[in-house]
Design a protein around this motif. Structure first.
Motif: not given
Length: 419
Positions: A174-181, A253-260
């Motif tokens: 998941d971490v790798l996939a979100w970085c790719m996205l 915006f999904i990245f900001g919510a995920f990072l929080f």
């Protein structure tokens, strides 16, 4: 907002809640995750079965932007919870097996997905061709960590070696996939005059890790690691502000919510995190996520695919299943994991669920996917998630579960995640 619009909105929300609940319960009766039934509820109300006139009557065009806004909030809450549940303890000590399987489940599906995208680009690349190719590769690489955890819990596998290994692989993947996205979103969405704002991503991530995280740790400690009104206010406001910032700088915006969710304190806060998930997750799961599923279903139209469309779907499903399965199976076998356990692991890594739907929705919003390919990818996500239960029943019968051999690589046993 007019009286008629408010009337339609409230009636639509009531319909969505009831239908999602009924079909979610039906899916669970067939040993499927509730998400399968909820997605099917959206598709059943869409143009695939009802044409365009009935959906337009049930969900008037002037009300859909309001439903979309609620669905976006639901996406943000879900991604926050994903980040909150991504405990670093799962990643520590996972060993070479988990890392190898996770990387294999990214690299092979990504490669096959990009090759498939090159074949489909002439018919489906809506705009940015390179972005389309990279996005398709990324979409094929996703494993839904929350749905996987739910499947493991339902089958009482979360504390088994293979279950813990699957959770670790999914977390790393998941971490790798979100970085790719994130890279794809930056590439596709960074063509405007505010492209320079993407440079703020690195300092923003630094502020979140080294300023916001210590402040949250102090706040949680002051509240006795309990969910006080002050903590809940900060969590909700922080999640939304973080999502707003990443949306403004050019990422979704999904990245900001995920990072929080990721920077929330994880040490000695199990009760606090469980309370947050119960309090926020219940509202999101009962209201916001069903709205998201309806919005997804209303955009799925399989009524006029024709032979070429179904051929495209067959190729998509073949690439999606084979990439994940072969990558996980062969990498596990290379570490002398038994063939049956390797097949179980490969089946689990094929679950995509809500995470895939969020990524596909982001692709549609960015203009990377056209609506026809989006529809096919949504169906692929449903099929690959639904097939996990029947395959696990064959590969790992409940009666034989206690006789599972121990995975031979001792360092590959991660701590099991708690749900």
């Amino acid at each position: 907002m007019t009286t008629n619009q408010l009337f339609a909105l409230f009636c639509d929300l009531a319909l969505i809640i009831v239908l999602a609940r009924i079909l979610g319960a039906v899916a669970q009766r067939f040993s499927q995750p509730a998400v399968i039934g909820e997605v099917l509820a959206g598709i059943l109300l869409g143009p695939t079965f009802l044409g365009h006139s009935v959906p337009d009557f049930l969900f008037p065009p002037e009300v859909r932007p309001m439903l979309t806004a609620l669905a976006d909030v639901g996406m943000a809450v879900f991604m926050f919870i994903v980040g909150l549940e991504l405990d670093r303890k799962i990643l520590r000590g996972t060993g070479r097996l988990a890392v190898t399987v996770a990387v294999s489940c990214i690299v092979l599906p990504f490669g096959l997905g990009t090759l498939l995208a090159l074949m489909l680009a002439d018919d489906h690349a809506a705009g940015h061709r390179l972005g389309f190719v990279l996005f398709m590769g990324t979409a094929m690489s996703v494993t839904a960590f929350p749905v996987l955890a739910r499947i493991l819990t339902d089958r009482k596998m979360q504390h088994t070696p293979i279950g813990g290994l699957a959770l670790a692989c999914a977390a790393i993947g998941d971490v790798l996939a979100w970085c790719m996205l994130a890279a794809v979103v930056a590439l596709v969405g960074g063509g405007g005059g505010d492209q320079w704002l993407l440079l703020l991503l690195v300092p923003y991530a630094g502020v979140m890790m080294w300023v916001v995280r210590p402040l949250l740790r102090r706040l949680v400690a002051a509240g006795g690691a309990r969910l006080t009104p002050a903590v809940l206010t900060v969590v909700l406001a922080g999640m939304l502000v973080s999502g707003a910032i990443t949306e403004r700088i050019g990422l979704h915006f999904i990245f900001g919510a995920f990072l929080f969710g990721v920077v929330m304190p994880k040490e000695s806060t199990e009760r606090l995190r469980a309370d947050i998930i119960d309090r926020i997750g219940d509202v999101s799961g009962q209201l916001l996520q069903p709205v998201f599923f309806i919005i997804v279903g209303l955009k799925v139209d399989l009524s006029d695919l024709g032979g070429s469309g179904w051929l495209d779907f067959a190729l998509i499903l073949l690439v999606a299943v084979s990439g994940k399965f072969v990558g996980a199976f062969l990498s596990a076998r290379a570490f002398r994991v038994t063939a049956r356990q390797s097949a179980v692991l490969a089946t689990l890594m094929n679950t995509r669920g809500l995470t895939e739907l969020i990524i596909l929705t982001a692709g549609l919003q960015l203009g990377v996917l056209d609506e026809r390919l989006y529809s096919l990818m949504v169906v692929m996500a449903v099929v690959t998630t639904a097939m996990a239960g029947p395959l696990l029943a064959v590969l790992r019968p409940r009666a034989a579960a206690d006789q599972d051999p121990v995975i031979p690589v001792q360092e590959a046993h991660p701590p099991a995640a708690k749900r």
